[in-house]
Design an enzyme around this catalytic site. Structure first.
Site, short mmCIF file in Angstrom:
data_model
loop_
_atom_site.label_atom_id
_atom_site.label_comp_id
_atom_site.label_asym_id
_atom_site.label_seq_id
_atom_site.Cartn_x
_atom_site.Cartn_y
_atom_site.Cartn_z
N GLY A 117 7.41 33.40 75.12
CA GLY A 117 6.41 32.75 74.27
C GLY A 117 6.86 31.34 73.93
N ASP A 143 -0.04 37.11 71.09
CA ASP A 143 -0.67 36.22 70.10
C ASP A 143 -1.55 35.16 70.76
OD1 ASP A 143 1.05 37.63 68.47
OD2 ASP A 143 2.51 36.02 68.29
N GLN A 287 -0.03 47.48 69.99
CA GLN A 287 -0.69 46.38 70.72
C GLN A 287 0.20 45.81 71.82
OE1 GLN A 287 -2.80 43.82 67.34
NE2 GLN A 287 -1.15 45.11 66.58
O1 F6P Z 1 4.85 37.35 68.59
C1 F6P Z 1 4.48 38.63 68.98
C2 F6P Z 1 4.48 39.56 67.82
O2 F6P Z 1 4.07 40.83 68.28
C3 F6P Z 1 3.66 39.12 66.62
O3 F6P Z 1 2.29 39.34 66.82
C4 F6P Z 1 4.28 39.92 65.52
O4 F6P Z 1 4.16 39.31 64.25
C5 F6P Z 1 5.74 39.96 65.91
O5 F6P Z 1 5.79 39.73 67.30
C6 F6P Z 1 6.42 41.26 65.59
O6 F6P Z 1 7.77 41.12 65.89
P1 F6P Z 1 8.82 42.31 65.84
O7 F6P Z 1 8.79 42.97 67.20
O8 F6P Z 1 10.11 41.62 65.58
O9 F6P Z 1 8.41 43.26 64.77
#
Ligand code: F6P
Length: 368
Positions: A117, A143, A287
């Site tokens: 990303g 995202d 998701q």
């Molecule tokens: O950036 C991708 C994402 O899935 C975001 O949509 C979300 O806020 C974050 O990563 C969650 O991160 P983690 O896997 O650290 O909980």
């Protein structure tokens, strides 16, 4: 003349998503057809800190067509810790960049393909510049906030999952006369909420790009009730902002901002202000997992092939991108300058307003 290549490396970095394995497969198949050796670096840049670096050889056999159907990444990944200021167990931070660069050079590769990303691409670009090695970036993120590409690997699957969740919430909402809230991911970009919200027939969609007023939402639910509808579907993006423009829910784990929980907060407010029975579903990492959609497989495959072509042409520090139904490439440095947020004057916002979907603001509907 083709750039002379014998061996390339690939890594996946940042949060996983569906379609990463499809990209790995495409890179390996195309590179192998050119007789290049391909190695996969394990766990993002972390694999380059270990001695010897943690890698695995990737061949057409190891990336057979089954991995294209699998979520996650066979290389592993991490979204924790910037290697330029990596948090150590004793609370201090350490710059690991020299170790990572040395680890990469010890592999004797001619180029690196990094799938990540915006944050990961920024880090890889800095490492490549400092280490003087050629790099190609491939954008991935549910995202969909990487700039200069209309879409990124993983977004379409995340939207499909969120839309299916709304399909499942609607009948139970209608049967029980309830207000169903679906909290989705997306960080500062509301693409998942807006896209799935329209596709899934939401009545209210709240996104970070449009600060919301709870009273506007409550009034909209009141209008629905007056028209004889006793249930509602509300989609909320995890980083929505209130009318004052402040991000509503942030929890900090060390330096890392973790989002989530806004659905419960707004659900409780709506229950109190509307006297309505409210239930909240937080979709979370569902998701990110699971099999990629056909579109994500296609995008990942096209991106993977184009990344190899760029190496063949000796065109480096480029990120592959999707623009106007074509795979193109842009400078990584340009892509990481900004974020791709929802255009509040764009087609999907106009569509939502045209349908009478409440976006939490009191903006007049532009379509008569
Ligand atoms: O950036 C991708 C994402 O899935 C975001 O949509 C979300 O806020 C974050 O990563 C969650 O991160 P983690 O896997 O650290 O909980």
């Amino acid at each position: 003349m083709a750039f002379p290549v014998k061996k390339i490396a690939i890594l996946t970095s940042g949060g996983d998503c569906a379609g990463l394995n499809a990209a790995l497969r495409a890179i390996v198949l195309r590179a192998s057809s050119l007789d290049w050796e391909v190695i996969g670096i394990m766990a993002g840049t972390h694999g380059l800190v270990s001695r010897p670096p943690q890698v695995r050889k990737l061949t057409p056999n190891t990336v057979d067509s089954f991995i294209m159907r699998q979520g996650g990444t066979i290389l592993g990944t991490t979204n924790k810790g910037n290697p330029f200021s990596y948090p150590m167990p004793d609370g201090s931070v350490k710059d690991l960049s020299d170790e990572i660069i040395a680890g990469y050079h010890s592999l004797n590769c001619d180029a690196l393909i990094a799938i990540g990303g915006d944050g990961s691409l920024d880090i890889i670009n800095r490492l490549a510049t400092r280490g003087g090695f050629p790099v190609i970036g491939i954008p991935k993120t549910i995202d969909n906030d990487v700039a200069l590409t209309e879409t990124a690997i993983g977004f379409d699957t995340a939207v499909a999952v969120a839309t299916e969740a709304l399909d499942r919430l609607q009948p139970t909402a209608a049967s029980h006369d309830r207000i169903m809230i679906l909290e989705v991911m997306g960080r500062d970009a509301g693409h998942i909420a807006l896209t799935a919200g329209i596709a899934g027939g939401a009545d209210v969609i709240l996104i970070p790009e449009i600060p919301y007023d709870i009273h506007t939402v409550v009034q909209h639910i009141g209008n629905l009730r007056q028209n004889g509808r006793n249930f509602a579907l509300i989609v909320i993006s995890e980083a929505v902002r209130d009318a004052a423009g402040a991000s509503v829910m942030n929890e900090f784990f060390g330096k890392q901002k973790r989002l989530g929980g806004i659905g419960q907060l707004i659900g409780a407010q709506i229950a109190e202000l509307c006297g309505a029975e409210t239930r909240v579903t937080v979709l979370g990492h569902v998701q990110r997992g699971g099999a990629p959609s056909a579109q994500d497989r296609l995008l990942a495959t096209a991106f993977g092939v184009h990344a190899v072509e760029l190496i063949l042409q000796g065109r480096f520090n480029r990120m592959v991108a999707w623009q106007n139904r074509e795979v193109v490439d842009v400078a990584i440095a340009d892509a990481i300058k900004t974020s791709h947020l929802v255009n509040v004057d764009g087609a999907l916002i106009k569509t939502a307003r045209g349908l009478g979907i409440c976006l939490g603001d009191s903006a007049p509907r532009p379509l008569q």
